[in-house]
Design a protein around this motif. Structure first.
Motif, PDB file in Angstrom:
ATOM      1  N   UNK A  45     -16.436  -1.345  -0.271  1.00 18.17           N
ATOM      2  CA  UNK A  45     -16.498  -2.335   0.805  1.00 18.17           C
ATOM      3  C   UNK A  45     -15.724  -3.592   0.437  1.00 18.17           C
ATOM      4  N   UNK A  46     -15.868  -4.031  -0.824  1.00 14.07           N
ATOM      5  CA  UNK A  46     -15.123  -5.207  -1.274  1.00 14.07           C
ATOM      6  C   UNK A  46     -13.630  -4.946  -1.249  1.00 14.07           C
ATOM      7  N   UNK A  47     -13.223  -3.778  -1.685  1.00 12.15           N
ATOM      8  CA  UNK A  47     -11.795  -3.454  -1.674  1.00 12.15           C
ATOM      9  C   UNK A  47     -11.267  -3.377  -0.238  1.00 12.15           C
ATOM     10  N   UNK A  48     -12.054  -2.829   0.655  1.00  8.41           N
ATOM     11  CA  UNK A  48     -11.601  -2.734   2.052  1.00  8.41           C
ATOM     12  C   UNK A  48     -11.440  -4.108   2.676  1.00  8.41           C
ATOM     13  N   UNK A  49     -12.388  -5.016   2.382  1.00  9.99           N
ATOM     14  CA  UNK A  49     -12.269  -6.371   2.924  1.00  9.99           C
ATOM     15  C   UNK A  49     -11.048  -7.082   2.357  1.00  9.99           C
ATOM     16  N   UNK A  50     -10.844  -6.919   1.073  1.00 10.19           N
ATOM     17  CA  UNK A  50      -9.677  -7.561   0.443  1.00 10.19           C
ATOM     18  C   UNK A  50      -8.385  -6.969   0.972  1.00 10.19           C
ATOM     19  N   UNK A  51      -8.371  -5.659   1.213  1.00 11.37           N
ATOM     20  CA  UNK A  51      -7.161  -5.027   1.737  1.00 11.37           C
ATOM     21  C   UNK A  51      -6.879  -5.458   3.166  1.00 11.37           C
ATOM     22  N   UNK A  52      -7.926  -5.653   3.981  1.00  8.38           N
ATOM     23  CA  UNK A  52      -7.714  -6.106   5.352  1.00  8.38           C
ATOM     24  C   UNK A  52      -7.091  -7.493   5.397  1.00  8.38           C
ATOM     25  N   UNK A  53      -7.548  -8.373   4.498  1.00  7.65           N
ATOM     26  CA  UNK A  53      -6.950  -9.709   4.450  1.00  7.65           C
ATOM     27  C   UNK A  53      -5.530  -9.663   3.920  1.00  7.65           C
ATOM     28  N   UNK A  54      -5.301  -8.771   2.974  1.00  8.51           N
ATOM     29  CA  UNK A  54      -3.992  -8.708   2.339  1.00  8.51           C
ATOM     30  C   UNK A  54      -2.942  -8.083   3.248  1.00  8.51           C
ATOM     31  N   UNK A  55      -3.346  -7.098   4.038  1.00 11.97           N
ATOM     32  CA  UNK A  55      -2.386  -6.357   4.864  1.00 11.97           C
ATOM     33  C   UNK A  55      -2.376  -6.817   6.312  1.00 11.97           C
TER      34      UNK A  55
END
Length: 319
Positions: A244-254
């Motif tokens: 979940x943390x990786x998905x949130x970080x990826x959404x902000x990054x991409x």
């Protein structure tokens, strides 16, 4: 000692040796006549024995090991032989006259046979040992001994240099000591805002690592780490973050990435995760984008007919 004193000492030694040779000459000549030598042979016999002693002494002064040991052994053997024959000459008074029986040096037969064998073998031994000593002296090269000493000294110095280099290489290859962890109290202390005095003060110079200091002191270049980094030494930040943390970080990054830029390889590099987690993350992000785009298209599709109806109904309303 002065040069004049040395010359006087050498002359005195030569005089003593000549007088001792004259005393030994008488005994050795009588022994030579007793074993059957004629007048000429009896006259030359002392030179054969005592003369070889002098030759062996000179060779011992010139030669080096092991030739020097050989010359000293010859000198010792002929000295003992000359002493023994002089002793026999003193024990047998009949040797002093010409009426002595030939081949008789002692009353006891075994002793007589041994003394006759010794007296007759000394001339032959003088030929052999004298020729060998002269050949050794003539073929002796002092510079070869000096070169051997120089070679040994160079080998010792090379070994010392090799050991010093190995110690320096060992010191360079030693890994740096890990820095001590910062105590929690210091880490948790509230940070103070820098004052004007702190801003104006020069920043402290960074301390070079231990390997660089050792390389600078020894003059050798620091070694570079080779080989693969073990898996245990790699950063394990990938295991600390949940999906979940990786998905949130990826959404902000991409958020500003296009669909072509949204690849698993780029996600893996940006998030520092493995390929096995990057691919599902890419699929999830693409699915989210698709799900966000479909409601917009559906709304526009449904809004179109309504807008047409409104436009069609507007003339009726107007009537």
């Amino acid at each position: 000692m002065t040069r004049k004193g040395r010359i006087t000492l050498v002359l005195g030694l030569v005089a003593v040796v000549l007088m001792a040779f004259r005393v030994s000459w008488n005994a050795l000549s009588d022994v030579a006549r007793a074993i059957g030598a004629d007048a000429t042979a009896a006259l030359l016999y002392p030179i054969v024995v005592d003369g070889l002693m002098a030759l062996a002494l000179v060779a011992a002064l010139v030669l080096t090991d092991p030739d020097r040991k050989f010359a000293l052994r010859v000198l010792a053997a002929y000295t003992i032989a000359s002493l023994l024959l002089n002793y026999v000459h003193g024990l047998v008074p009949a040797l002093h006259t010409e009426s002595v029986q030939w081949g008789r040096l002692a009353d006891w037969n075994p002793a007589n046979w041994a003394l006759v064998l010794l007296a007759t073998s000394l001339p032959v031994g003088s030929i052999y040992f004298g020729s060998d000593l002269v050949a050794k002296v003539l073929y002796h090269h002092p510079e070869s001994a000096d070169s051997a000493e120089t070679t040994s000294a160079q080998s010792v110095s090379r070994e010392a240099d090799g050991s010093a280099r190995s110690r320096s290489d060992r010191a360079i290859s030693t890994p740096d000591q890990p820095a001590e962890s910062t105590p929690k109290k210091v880490a948790e202390a509230p940070s103070k805002e820098p004052t004007e005095a702190d801003k104006s003060a020069p920043a402290p110079a960074a301390r070079p690592p231990r390997s660089a200091a050792v390389a600078e002191s020894t003059g050798a270049a620091p070694r570079r780490a080779t080989g693969r980094v073990p898996a245990a030494a790699k950063s394990n930040t990938d295991r600390r973050r949940t999906d979940a943390e990786l998905l949130a970080e990826a959404q902000l990054l991409t958020a500003d990435w296009s669909d072509d830029q949204l690849t698993a390889e780029r996600l893996r590099r940006a998030l520092q995760i493995g390929q096995t987690r990057a691919r599902p993350m890419r699929d999830q992000l693409r699915a989210d984008r698709t799900s966000q785009a479909d409601p917009a298209r559906h709304d526009s599709f449904e809004a179109g007919p309504l807008d047409g109806l409104d436009e069609a109904a507007s003339p009726t309303d107007a009537l």
